[in-house]
Design a protein around this motif. Sequence first.
Motif, PDB file in Angstrom:
ATOM      1  N   ILE A 109       0.634  -1.211  -0.062  1.00 44.54           N
ATOM      2  CA  ILE A 109      -0.120   0.081  -0.174  1.00 44.54           C
ATOM      3  C   ILE A 109       1.018   1.332  -0.158  1.00 44.54           C
ATOM      4  CG2 ILE A 109      -1.667   1.409   1.411  1.00 44.54           C
ATOM      5  CD1 ILE A 109      -3.101  -1.348   2.182  1.00 44.54           C
ATOM      6  N   ALA A 110       1.693   1.222   0.757  1.00 43.48           N
ATOM      7  CA  ALA A 110       2.825   2.298   0.854  1.00 43.48           C
ATOM      8  C   ALA A 110       3.513   2.702  -0.300  1.00 43.48           C
ATOM      9  CB  ALA A 110       3.716   2.291   2.228  1.00 43.48           C
ATOM     10  N   GLN A 111       4.032   1.745  -0.881  1.00 48.68           N
ATOM     11  CA  GLN A 111       4.761   1.683  -2.201  1.00 48.68           C
ATOM     12  C   GLN A 111       3.919   2.245  -3.191  1.00 48.68           C
ATOM     13  OE1 GLN A 111       8.265   1.722  -2.282  1.00 48.68           O
ATOM     14  NE2 GLN A 111       8.092   1.917  -0.141  1.00 48.68           N
ATOM     15  N   THR A 112       2.841   1.622  -3.294  1.00 52.15           N
ATOM     16  CA  THR A 112       1.865   1.638  -4.350  1.00 52.15           C
ATOM     17  C   THR A 112       1.449   3.369  -4.526  1.00 52.15           C
ATOM     18  OG1 THR A 112       1.150  -0.257  -4.653  1.00 52.15           O
ATOM     19  CG2 THR A 112      -0.434   1.278  -5.499  1.00 52.15           C
ATOM     20  N   ALA A 113       1.121   3.800  -3.248  1.00 52.47           N
ATOM     21  CA  ALA A 113       0.610   5.148  -3.090  1.00 52.47           C
ATOM     22  C   ALA A 113       1.843   6.094  -3.518  1.00 52.47           C
ATOM     23  CB  ALA A 113       0.435   5.597  -1.531  1.00 52.47           C
ATOM     24  N   GLY A 114       3.052   5.835  -3.531  1.00 48.07           N
ATOM     25  CA  GLY A 114       4.243   6.557  -3.945  1.00 48.07           C
ATOM     26  C   GLY A 114       5.389   6.593  -3.044  1.00 48.07           C
ATOM     27  N   GLY A 115       5.223   5.866  -1.741  1.00 48.03           N
ATOM     28  CA  GLY A 115       6.259   5.758  -0.813  1.00 48.03           C
ATOM     29  C   GLY A 115       6.459   7.245  -0.127  1.00 48.03           C
ATOM     30  N   GLY A 116       7.446   7.152   0.852  1.00 48.01           N
ATOM     31  CA  GLY A 116       7.587   8.314   1.613  1.00 48.01           C
ATOM     32  C   GLY A 116       6.434   8.874   2.618  1.00 48.01           C
ATOM     33  N   GLU A 117       6.200  10.077   2.649  1.00 41.25           N
ATOM     34  CA  GLU A 117       5.189  10.694   3.392  1.00 41.25           C
ATOM     35  C   GLU A 117       3.837  10.330   2.957  1.00 41.25           C
ATOM     36  OE1 GLU A 117       5.516  14.756   4.012  1.00 41.25           O
ATOM     37  OE2 GLU A 117       7.352  14.637   5.191  1.00 41.25           O
ATOM     38  N   VAL A 118       3.678  10.334   1.690  1.00 37.38           N
ATOM     39  CA  VAL A 118       2.325  10.110   0.788  1.00 37.38           C
ATOM     40  C   VAL A 118       2.036   8.421   1.202  1.00 37.38           C
ATOM     41  CG1 VAL A 118       1.150   9.488  -1.330  1.00 37.38           C
ATOM     42  CG2 VAL A 118       2.805  11.673  -0.701  1.00 37.38           C
ATOM     43  N   GLY A 119       3.302   7.863   0.986  1.00 37.20           N
ATOM     44  CA  GLY A 119       2.805   6.159   1.345  1.00 37.20           C
ATOM     45  C   GLY A 119       2.652   5.873   3.074  1.00 37.20           C
ATOM     46  N   GLU A 120       3.017   6.527   3.891  1.00 39.95           N
ATOM     47  CA  GLU A 120       2.818   6.617   5.284  1.00 39.95           C
ATOM     48  C   GLU A 120       1.416   7.035   5.408  1.00 39.95           C
ATOM     49  OE1 GLU A 120       5.466   8.638   7.784  1.00 39.95           O
ATOM     50  OE2 GLU A 120       7.397   7.474   7.086  1.00 39.95           O
ATOM     51  N   ALA A 121       0.865   8.127   4.789  1.00 41.78           N
ATOM     52  CA  ALA A 121      -0.346   8.585   4.756  1.00 41.78           C
ATOM     53  C   ALA A 121      -1.509   7.547   4.223  1.00 41.78           C
ATOM     54  CB  ALA A 121      -0.515   9.813   4.257  1.00 41.78           C
ATOM     55  N   ALA A 122      -0.868   6.795   3.259  1.00 42.30           N
ATOM     56  CA  ALA A 122      -1.909   5.945   2.791  1.00 42.30           C
ATOM     57  C   ALA A 122      -2.136   4.570   3.778  1.00 42.30           C
ATOM     58  CB  ALA A 122      -1.285   5.380   1.513  1.00 42.30           C
ATOM     59  N   VAL A 123      -1.124   4.292   4.293  1.00 40.42           N
ATOM     60  CA  VAL A 123      -1.144   3.373   5.471  1.00 40.42           C
ATOM     61  C   VAL A 123      -2.135   3.687   6.584  1.00 40.42           C
ATOM     62  CG1 VAL A 123       0.170   1.935   7.115  1.00 40.42           C
ATOM     63  CG2 VAL A 123       1.038   2.168   4.814  1.00 40.42           C
ATOM     64  N   ALA A 124      -1.693   5.080   7.031  1.00 46.62           N
ATOM     65  CA  ALA A 124      -2.373   5.582   8.090  1.00 46.62           C
ATOM     66  C   ALA A 124      -4.010   5.656   7.785  1.00 46.62           C
ATOM     67  CB  ALA A 124      -2.194   6.987   8.401  1.00 46.62           C
ATOM     68  N   ALA A 125      -4.498   5.784   6.556  1.00 45.52           N
ATOM     69  CA  ALA A 125      -5.686   5.847   5.929  1.00 45.52           C
ATOM     70  C   ALA A 125      -6.372   4.512   6.073  1.00 45.52           C
ATOM     71  CB  ALA A 125      -5.952   6.382   4.549  1.00 45.52           C
ATOM     72  N   PHE A 126      -5.543   3.665   5.767  1.00 45.54           N
ATOM     73  CA  PHE A 126      -5.966   2.116   5.690  1.00 45.54           C
ATOM     74  C   PHE A 126      -6.354   1.768   7.044  1.00 45.54           C
ATOM     75  CE2 PHE A 126      -4.887  -2.324   6.977  1.00 45.54           C
ATOM     76  CZ  PHE A 126      -5.739  -2.887   6.168  1.00 45.54           C
TER      77      PHE A 126
END
Length: 259
Positions: A109-126
């Motif tokens: 999920i994190a890598q697909t979202a783009g990694g970095g802060e964007v990826g962390e935000a995607a994991v947080a949303a999940f």
Amino acid sequence: MAAQVTGTPTAAQVPDEQNGTRNKVVRSILDHGPSTAAELALRLELTQAAVRRHLDALAADGIVEPRDQRVYGSRGRGRPAKVFALTDCGRDAFDQAYDQLAAEALHWIAQTAGGGEVGEAAVAAFARARITAQAEKYHAALESVPPEERTSALAAALTEDGYAATARGAPSSAGEQLCQHHCPVAHTAEKFPQLCEAETEVFSQLLGTHVQRLATIAHGDGVCTTFIPTAQPKKPGRTVKNSNTSNATNVNEAGRNPA
């Protein structure tokens, strides 16, 4: 149903009765957190000598480990008592969460979202979406409960989901502690603290007050501990379903231990 602690090198070499008692020792530590031999003897109605023999065997099998007892506030003279806590191996006897699969999925999920802060935000949303769905029944359990009973009601609801949770007064504080003695996703949360953070946000929303996470199993503590102040003037609110982290309220250091 309690998990059976089997498969260790010495488990097959002792009578079934001893294995049964050792399972009770392990279950008691799971339900109540790190415990002294005296506490276990009292709860299980055994002699301390018998409990120590079982603890020695469990420690040799890597199921439990001795630690210095954590003392809150002022401490009396002498060494702190030794407590026995479950090791990762001991917790695995109760875990049926596929930790590796979960960690790989969150990494994807994190890598697909783009990694970095964007990826962390995607994991947080999940993480927030997951705990929000889980918390719907918690809200129902707390909806008609008076403020002074909400922490206990939440602990009971969490216990039904396998968290072995309890509520107790906080030492030297005007508040309570919500203690989760088991975490089915502890290994995954060690790599992705967003799971703990989202859970703490939901506790705040359910209880209608500021809460603070003091300790987590994922961080290496024996128990996940959340402090809830005594004053709880609001009604329990439904969890926020928007994935935007700015919508989270009344949260302090969610999911993280204080430095």
